[in-house]
Write a protein that holds these residues in place. Structure first.
Motif: not given
Length: 223
Positions: A25-33, A36-38, A74-78, A96-98
């Motif tokens: 979960w940690t890796l998917v959220i961080s690297f997925g985000g 996209i963030g790049f 930000q994550v609470l708002f999303i 989380g990814i967003a």
């Protein structure tokens, strides 16, 4: 009355199997985000250095807003706020990814701006004098050099984003901290469990640092 406490190594090691499911979960959220963030960062970073004011201001607004507010907000708002606007729920993984994407994108935008502007103006002028178009000069001359200079700060942002996922336990994402909280609720071994959680985060970020250092030193990117 004197109270003594002894660290229970056995309890710490027993927690490992219960914490391991949080790593994917940690890796998917961080690297997925981050992926996209790049792209978000490249887009707004290039807008940021545009000669046109009407293109620069949206980038400046985006960067200042998302660098100036905590990622937890930000994550609470999303997760809690956007569903009221969209009329439907957003699952914790998507939220989380967003959050990582928009937050890291704001920082990466400044990395991109700095990287591109660090290339000497003479190189672009020389490229144009050789018959390259502005687009070709940027693509083949400016960007490869700029990207190589971006690797260290991009790596730092990656490490920060991995650690930021620890905040997403508040929305129920099953990352490392959340898995630790669940296990602590039944064993009451908070010190030992959070110690192991910290070691796992350290192992992930340290591994990423080594990979990035190898890429930078061997010149595998940006040649």
């Amino acid at each position: 009355m004197e109270v003594t406490f002894q660290f229970d190594w056995a309890a710490a090691f027993r927690s490992i199997p219960h914490l391991l499911p949080g790593i994917p979960w940690t890796l998917v959220i961080s690297f997925g985000g981050l992926a996209i963030g790049f792209f978000i960062g490249v887009f707004f970073g290039l807008l940021r250095i545009s000669r046109l004011r009407w293109m620069r201001w949206p980038a400046i607004l985006y960067i200042e807003v998302f660098r100036g507010t905590p990622i937890l907000v930000q994550v609470l708002f999303i997760f809690y706020g956007l569903p009221q606007l969209l009329g439907g729920p957003i699952n914790a993984l998507t939220a989380g990814i967003a959050a990582i994407a928009i937050n890291s994108g704001a920082y990466i935008s400044e990395v991109v701006r700095g990287g591109v502007q660090s290339i000497e103006r003479g190189q672009r002028e020389a490229s144009l004098s050789l018959g390259l178009s502005r687009t070709q000069a940027f693509r083949y001359v400016i960007w490869p050099q700029a990207f190589r200079r971006m690797i260290p700060p991009l790596g730092n942002q990656g490490i920060i984003s991995i650690k930021d996922t620890s905040l997403f336990s508040v929305i129920g994402v099953g990352e490392l901290v959340r898995q630790g909280q669940i296990y602590i609720a039944t064993t009451f071994t908070a010190l030992e469990v959070y110690f192991m959680v910290a070691l796992m985060y350290l192992a992930i970020t340290w591994s990423l640092s080594i990979v990035l250092r190898l890429i930078e030193n061997k010149g595998l990117v940006g040649q």
